[in-house]
Design a protein around this motif. Structure first.
Motif, PDB file in Angstrom:
ATOM      1  N   GLU A 148       0.831  -1.198   0.000  1.00 36.69           N
ATOM      2  CA  GLU A 148       0.000   0.000   0.000  1.00 36.69           C
ATOM      3  C   GLU A 148       0.871   1.256   0.000  1.00 36.69           C
ATOM      4  OE1 GLU A 148      -2.281   1.040   3.550  1.00 36.69           O
ATOM      5  OE2 GLU A 148      -4.019   1.319   2.248  1.00 36.69           O
ATOM      6  N   ALA A 168       3.870   1.570  -1.210  1.00 38.13           N
ATOM      7  CA  ALA A 168       4.453   1.739  -2.544  1.00 38.13           C
ATOM      8  C   ALA A 168       3.426   2.327  -3.506  1.00 38.13           C
ATOM      9  CB  ALA A 168       4.972   0.400  -3.068  1.00 38.13           C
ATOM     10  N   ARG A 169       2.169   1.837  -3.396  1.00 38.22           N
ATOM     11  CA  ARG A 169       1.122   2.403  -4.261  1.00 38.22           C
ATOM     12  C   ARG A 169       0.920   3.882  -3.950  1.00 38.22           C
ATOM     13  NH1 ARG A 169      -4.160  -0.313  -3.293  1.00 38.22           N
ATOM     14  NH2 ARG A 169      -4.908   1.075  -4.934  1.00 38.22           N
ATOM     15  N   SER A 170       0.946   4.221  -2.662  1.00 33.95           N
ATOM     16  CA  SER A 170       0.714   5.623  -2.276  1.00 33.95           C
ATOM     17  C   SER A 170       1.821   6.535  -2.798  1.00 33.95           C
ATOM     18  CB  SER A 170       0.586   5.753  -0.757  1.00 33.95           C
ATOM     19  OG  SER A 170       1.858   5.787  -0.153  1.00 33.95           O
TER      20      SER A 170
END
Lengths: 222, 342
Positions: free
Chosen positions: A126, A128-130
């Motif tokens: 999460e 890394a996605r953010s």
């Protein structure tokens, strides 16, 4: 002295057989690592709650993996004979054993890869996605590095199983130490040949285990 | 800076749809520290995740820095996310990377060159006070240090907005203070807009300029922090305020006193901002025939000014007490007569 202890052992032949076993194992382990990693990643990523969630696709991959993992290896070799003949052009020898070895081992490893990937902290994905990471960056910068100890210990276990498979493959004509133990040791009743072949296989297994354990320990910074 | 317009989020579960966020509209200004407080399950985690589209709203629009996030293409959204960074309750660092490599991670994602990364990482390590720890692994750090790495990592790409997801909830009170101070420092130094969610009123009191209170997916009350301290409207807001101004032992003590002297009155005075200095107690004692027993008092600092509370017990003739209370009501303080039945 060696000649007295092991009267029937031809050391040149043993060396050739060892080389064949190592060759088959090395190629299979390498191919299994790559193929299993790809299959495992796809299996993981199409699973519930992940990036490429797709129930249909996930179901198909899981089914294929389960089928090939469940067929006893010795039967898999026989079933794959026509396939082997078509792509290798031969059903005898080390190269002829490779398709069956890889198809037998890769699904096994794929499951281990999937289990390893599931252990990766969802919060880190999460995060890394953010930060705006794309799928490729998440795979190569997060999923693989963060599960590397599991991936390496998985390939160690699989590699040892592969050595066992090469011995079985030897019985149906693949060459290597298994073939030697069976044909020269068992069928000609020369127990010393079987014994030497077994000891060499054990040494190979131990070496793989030690390397695998050491690498896993070094990588794990948790 | 951030505008939410009629945002809703519905999750489909086995037991039917669940409204996690129910029609929320908010405006968060450039450079402010905006707090969202609520108990777990209030929907605040979902809400903050919609500010960077980790959760997509079912309906409504979210715009950050003038961009409607839901309308962006995947690629544009990834680009936009580099300007909206986030820190987490459990830090979410990569254990396989050192401190420096963790901070470098968002820079790699953004495609920054190696030399540039090295320079920026060194700056950030100094900014968050982790000099000398660059080569340590997260497992070798304390919780507070891990959150500092999280903050450095979040600041790497010079974001416009920092989202804090319960960033101090896993830390002890002292470490919480140091992390909160760091957040205030970067808010001032970099002019960064900060949105944080928490269940601790202390976090709101210490660093937020404005606050929204969430309950059952809705914002039930919002305003400047001091305003909320002065005049909380909702029961849940009063509940949260008790965490700060009215510790449990105070409540117990007041109950005891009220029982022992039923004819007396216990009063809570709230001094907001500049009025904290007025000598109201002296005036009461001089002008009325009552005796004043001071039970407990405290003054705390918020980002909008000081805030004090004082619990006193008034004894004397009933009519005199009534007149004294009426007098206090006329002053620049909030007066609440405490009722502790039972």
């Amino acid at each position: 002295m060696l000649t007295n202890l092991f009267p029937h052992v031809e050391w040149d032949a043993i060396l050739d057989a060892t080389y064949e076993t190592l060759y088959m194992s090395a190629v299979t382990i390498l191919a299994t690592f790559i193929l299993g990693l790809i299959l495992g990643l796809v299996l993981f990523l199409t699973g519930k709650g992940n990036m490429w969630q797709n129930r249909f696709f996930n179901g198909i991959i899981a089914a294929v993996i389960n089928v090939f993992r469940s067929i006893p290896f010795i039967i898999l070799i026989i079933l794959l004979l026509p396939f082997t003949n078509a792509i290798v052009g031969d059903i005898i020898g080390a190269d002829a054993a490779l398709p069956a070895l890889i198809i037998g081992a890769a699904p096994f490893y794929a499951r281990m890869v999937e289990i390893g990937l599931r252990e990766v902290d969802r919060g880190v994905i999460e995060a890394a996605r953010s930060m705006g990471a794309g799928a490729g960056q998440i795979i190569f910068k997060v999923l693989i590095p963060e599960s590397l100890p599991a991936l390496i210990s998985g390939i160690t276990v699989t590699g040892i199983a592969i050595i066992g498979y090469t011995a079985m493959a030897g019985i149906v004509g693949a060459g290597g130490l298994g073939n030697m133990a069976y044909l020269q040791g068992f069928q000609r009743d020369q127990t010393d040949v079987t014994f030497v072949a077994t000891v060499i296989i054990l040494v190979i297994v131990f070496v793989i285990q030690i390397i695998g354990d050491t690498v896993t320990r070094r990588l794990d910074k948790r | 800076m951030i505008t939410l317009n009629a945002v809703r989020k519905v999750f489909q579960t086995r037991n039917g749809p669940v409204q996690a966020v129910d029609d929320i509209s908010l405006r968060i200004e450039q450079g402010e520290i905006f707090g969202i407080i609520g108990y777990s399950g209030a929907g605040k985690s979902t809400l903050i995740r919609m500010l960077n589209m980790l959760e997509r709203p079912s309906t409504g629009t979210v715009s950050v820095a003038g961009q409607d996030l839901a309308a962006l293409s995947n690629k544009a959204l990834r680009k936009a996310r580099q300007e909206i960074s986030m820190i987490f309750q459990h830090f979410n660092l990569l254990w396989s990377r050192t401190v420096a490599e963790n901070i470098s991670f968002p820079l790699e994602i953004a495609g920054v060159s190696k030399e540039e990364r090295k320079k920026r990482v060194a700056e950030l390590i100094t900014l968050v006070g982790l000099e000398g720890r660059g080569d340590s692994y997260p497992s070798q750090l304390s919780g507070g240090q891990k959150q500092r790495v999280g903050i450095a990592r979040a600041l790497a790409n010079n974001p416009k907005v920092l989202l804090c997801d319960e960033a101090t909830s896993a830390l002890d009170p002292k470490t919480t203070d140091s992390i909160l101070n760091l957040l205030v420092e970067i808010n001032k130094k970099l002019g960064l807009t900060i949105v944080l969610i928490t269940h601790e009123m202390n976090v709101i009191r210490k660093i937020c300029h404005r606050v929204a209170v969430m309950e059952n997916g809705k914002v039930v009350e919002q305003g400047p922090v001091l305003e909320l301290f002065k005049r909380p409207k909702q029961l849940i807001t009063k509940d949260f305020l008790k965490q700060v101004v009215e510790p449990e032992e105070t409540t117990d003590m007041i109950k005891q006193l009220a029982k022992a002297k039923p004819e007396s009155k216990i009063i809570q005075l709230k001094f907001i901002g500049g009025h904290a200095e007025e000598p109201i107690i002296t005036s009461v004692i001089r002008s009325f025939d009552v005796s004043v027993n001071i039970l407990q008092g405290n003054v705390s600092q918020t980002q909008n000014g000081p805030y004090g509370t004082l619990f006193i017990q008034l004894q004397g003739e009933y009519s005199e007490i009534e007149r004294a209370v009426a007098f206090m009501h006329e002053q620049q303080v909030e007066v609440e007569v405490m009722a502790y039945a039972d």
